[in-house]
Design an enzyme around this catalytic site. Structure first.
Site, PDB file in Angstrom:
ATOM      1  N   GLU A  27      -4.780  -4.532  -5.040  1.00  0.00           N
ATOM      2  CA  GLU A  27      -4.828  -5.127  -3.702  1.00  0.00           C
ATOM      3  C   GLU A  27      -6.060  -6.010  -3.579  1.00  0.00           C
ATOM      4  O   GLU A  27      -7.069  -5.803  -4.260  1.00  0.00           O
ATOM      5  CB  GLU A  27      -4.874  -4.018  -2.642  1.00  0.00           C
ATOM      6  CG  GLU A  27      -4.846  -4.527  -1.208  1.00  0.00           C
ATOM      7  CD  GLU A  27      -4.630  -3.421  -0.190  1.00  0.00           C
ATOM      8  OE1 GLU A  27      -4.439  -3.739   0.999  1.00  0.00           O
ATOM      9  OE2 GLU A  27      -4.644  -2.228  -0.571  1.00  0.00           O
ATOM     10  N   ASN A 174       4.886  -3.248   4.148  1.00  0.00           N
ATOM     11  CA  ASN A 174       4.042  -2.154   3.651  1.00  0.00           C
ATOM     12  C   ASN A 174       3.530  -1.345   4.834  1.00  0.00           C
ATOM     13  O   ASN A 174       3.028  -1.909   5.814  1.00  0.00           O
ATOM     14  CB  ASN A 174       2.836  -2.719   2.886  1.00  0.00           C
ATOM     15  CG  ASN A 174       1.785  -1.649   2.635  1.00  0.00           C
ATOM     16  OD1 ASN A 174       1.901  -0.848   1.727  1.00  0.00           O
ATOM     17  ND2 ASN A 174       0.731  -1.624   3.456  1.00  0.00           N
ATOM     18  N   GLU A 175       3.695  -0.045   4.769  1.00  0.00           N
ATOM     19  CA  GLU A 175       3.188   0.841   5.824  1.00  0.00           C
ATOM     20  C   GLU A 175       3.484   0.278   7.209  1.00  0.00           C
ATOM     21  O   GLU A 175       2.600   0.165   8.069  1.00  0.00           O
ATOM     22  CB  GLU A 175       1.685   1.110   5.639  1.00  0.00           C
ATOM     23  CG  GLU A 175       1.398   1.914   4.384  1.00  0.00           C
ATOM     24  CD  GLU A 175      -0.044   2.405   4.288  1.00  0.00           C
ATOM     25  OE1 GLU A 175      -0.844   2.130   5.204  1.00  0.00           O
ATOM     26  OE2 GLU A 175      -0.362   3.065   3.285  1.00  0.00           O
ATOM     27  N   TYR A 242      -1.811  10.303  -0.119  1.00  0.00           N
ATOM     28  CA  TYR A 242      -3.118  10.405  -0.757  1.00  0.00           C
ATOM     29  C   TYR A 242      -3.604  11.849  -0.715  1.00  0.00           C
ATOM     30  O   TYR A 242      -3.382  12.561   0.273  1.00  0.00           O
ATOM     31  CB  TYR A 242      -4.135   9.507  -0.054  1.00  0.00           C
ATOM     32  CG  TYR A 242      -3.932   8.034  -0.329  1.00  0.00           C
ATOM     33  CD1 TYR A 242      -4.495   7.433  -1.445  1.00  0.00           C
ATOM     34  CD2 TYR A 242      -3.154   7.251   0.528  1.00  0.00           C
ATOM     35  CE1 TYR A 242      -4.306   6.092  -1.709  1.00  0.00           C
ATOM     36  CE2 TYR A 242      -2.956   5.903   0.275  1.00  0.00           C
ATOM     37  CZ  TYR A 242      -3.533   5.325  -0.851  1.00  0.00           C
ATOM     38  OH  TYR A 242      -3.337   3.989  -1.111  1.00  0.00           O
ATOM     39  N   GLU A 297       2.006   4.260  -3.415  1.00  0.00           N
ATOM     40  CA  GLU A 297       0.568   4.489  -3.234  1.00  0.00           C
ATOM     41  C   GLU A 297       0.323   5.989  -3.318  1.00  0.00           C
ATOM     42  O   GLU A 297       0.899   6.758  -2.552  1.00  0.00           O
ATOM     43  CB  GLU A 297       0.059   3.944  -1.890  1.00  0.00           C
ATOM     44  CG  GLU A 297       0.030   2.423  -1.813  1.00  0.00           C
ATOM     45  CD  GLU A 297      -0.659   1.896  -0.556  1.00  0.00           C
ATOM     46  OE1 GLU A 297      -1.556   2.604  -0.019  1.00  0.00           O
ATOM     47  OE2 GLU A 297      -0.298   0.795  -0.118  1.00  0.00           O
ATOM     48  N   GLN A 346      -6.259   2.705  -6.963  1.00  0.00           N
ATOM     49  CA  GLN A 346      -5.820   1.387  -7.408  1.00  0.00           C
ATOM     50  C   GLN A 346      -6.333   1.121  -8.807  1.00  0.00           C
ATOM     51  O   GLN A 346      -7.103   1.913  -9.332  1.00  0.00           O
ATOM     52  CB  GLN A 346      -6.291   0.313  -6.446  1.00  0.00           C
ATOM     53  CG  GLN A 346      -5.623   0.408  -5.079  1.00  0.00           C
ATOM     54  CD  GLN A 346      -6.001  -0.756  -4.173  1.00  0.00           C
ATOM     55  OE1 GLN A 346      -6.651  -1.713  -4.552  1.00  0.00           O
ATOM     56  NE2 GLN A 346      -5.591  -0.662  -2.922  1.00  0.00           N
TER      57      GLN A 346
END
Length: 487
Positions: A27, A174-175, A242, A297, A346
């Site tokens: 990103e 995204n999201e 996460y 992610e 990432q």
């Protein structure tokens, strides 16, 4: 030393491990792209067209299969036409999500696609739904993939690329439940269907369209999406999770006690329940597995290192991160009937990175070495693998495992998640003829990490694995990851 029994049945195939399960994410955040992957053509650091050579070689070594770009939250404020053409005249913008820094758009579509060509991986483009338009995304697909005469194809040629690229993976937003627009799932489902309608398959290119999926345990989002999409409108749905025990106090990447460690491992192990429950919902609407689950992610998220920009999300990477990576990849392997891609967050200098850089210096993190140990799973068939391990504090298994077979070779990956208990695993292998076993190990004290003064503190090396008949014996030191090859 604790002893555990394990069983592998090579004739019981539980799924196919797409190489893309070992994918990554890049990103426009902190130093992931700029002063990470991309140093510019005039940099004294060895590069090819501005793309750092040592990073490309490191990616190639782990057979990096797919790379997601340009975000993340950045994707839904990114306007692709700002990142093409003469670099001196490209529009500058403020990266409002990540540090408020100026984005000069010197790394855009052409640069990213060249990065993927240098690495030999599939590009995964995340399109802008939050602040973009249907026309904008439609034209981006045309720009990249149309081999003919059209305004976008002509513009691509003017910018130096005669032939189109192949683009398989396209994320539409995204999201969108959060930074991508704060949408309700019902609203996003309608928007998704509208956007995907105008993302065309040009010149033999076949898009794999990916819808924004849930955040963690938002099972309602999955339910709503599966009611509204089908195999003709979507190929995949994306889940984000996460390993963060407490969002308010994430803690240090390197300074933690045993209780912090076991809490994090337990949180990471929640991935297994997440995949099980989201898969159960998907199975009701899609029993033939036409729509893949994509964890695009995932990873550890700690407080930034002292003295660094809080918006850059730069953190160190210890053996604790390696255990999380090993545990999670084993979970993905076991769920590979539904999970078709995953992307660690990432790749460079951000969150649970594979690689850290400082000027011309580059180090491979413990997480990088886990991907190196696990890379032979790519393209294999996942097979039944059960270890009668005990549970640790918090409920995660002490021994995490998975196994696959590819081209007549079996790969078994094991992680001893205990900080201080050694283990020996005795594994019965059924329906597979092997005559020899070899193994590699990654192990060290749980806080151990590589830094720019000592880049090889944590590294892989050969270790013993004994195969007698159909019985395999492997010793696992505390806090270790082992990959065994049987052939």
């Amino acid at each position: 030393m604790k002893k555990f029994s394990m069983l592998i049945n090579a004739s019981d195939v539980t799924g196919h491990i797409n190489p893309e399960i070992y994918g990554h994410f890049s990103e426009h955040l902190g130093r992931c792209i700029y002063n990470g992957i991309y140093v510019g053509e005039d940099s004294p650091i060895p590069n090819v067209n501005g793309i750092r050579t040592d990073i490309v070689e490191a990616f190639k070594n782990i057979k990096l299969p797919v790379l997601r770009w340009p975000g993340g939250c950045f994707a839904d404020e990114y306007h692709w036409k700002d990142g093409i053409g003469n670099k001196q005249s490209r529009k500058k913008m403020v990266n409002t999500n990540w540090g408020g820094v100026t984005e000069d758009n010197s790394f855009g579509t052409h640069e990213f696609m060249e990065l993927c060509e240098q690495v030999g991986c599939q590009p995964y483009i995340a399109g802008n739904v939050g602040s973009g338009t249907v026309q904008e995304l439609s034209e981006w697909v045309e720009y990249m993939t149309f081999d003919g005469v059209s305004p976008m194809a002509d513009l691509r040629k003017e910018n130096g690329r005669e032939k189109p690229w192949k683009l398989k993976y396209l994320g539409i937003g995204n999201e969108n439940w959060g930074c991508g627009g704060s949408m309700r799932p019902e609203y996003y489902a309608d928007e998704y269907k509208r956007y995907q309608t105008f993302c065309k398959n040009y010149s033999g290119n076949q898009l794999f369209r990916i819808a924004c999926g849930p955040s963690s345990a938002d099972y309602n989002w999955t339910e709503v999406m599966m009611k509204n999409i089908n195999k003709y409108t979507a190929n995949g749905i994306a889940l984000h999770f996460y390993a963060i025990p407490d969002w308010n106090t994430k803690g240090s990447a390197t300074k933690f006690d045993n209780a912090d460690y076991y809490k994090l491992i337990s949180t990471a192990n929640f991935m297994d329940e997440l995949l099980t429950r989201h898969t159960e919902i998907m199975n009701r609407y899609d029993p033939n597995n036409d729509i893949g689950l994509i964890v695009d992610e995932w990873g550890c998220w700690f407080d930034v290192e002292e003295g660094t920009n809080p918006g850059f999300l730069y953190q160190q990477n210890t053996m604790r991160d390696a255990i999380v990576a090993a545990l999670t990849l084993n979970i993905f392997n076991r769920h590979s009937k539904r999970v078709v891609m995953a992307n660690l967050a990432q790749a460079v200098n951000v969150l649970q990175a594979l690689i850290l850089t400082e000027g011309e210096k580059m180090i491979k993190t413990p997480t990088y070495h886990v991907f190196d140990l696990y890379k032979e799973h790519q393209g294999g068939d996942a097979i039944y693998c059960y270890c009668g391990s005990e549970k640790m504090e918090g409920g995660a298994p002490m021994i995490s495992s998975s196994a696959s077979v590819k081209d007549g070779v079996m790969t078994i990956t094991l992680a001893n998640c205990s900080i201080d208990e050694e283990a020996e695993v005795e594994c019965d292998i059924c329906n597979f003829k092997g005559s020899e076993a070899s193994a590699r190990i990654l192990t060290n004290e749980v806080h151990a990490h590589n830094d720019f003064d000592a880049p090889n503190v944590v590294h892989t090396e050969a270790c013993d694995a004994k195969l007698v008949g159909n019985t395999l014996k492997v010793k696992l030191p505390a806090c270790s990851v082992v990959s065994v090859t049987v052939k």
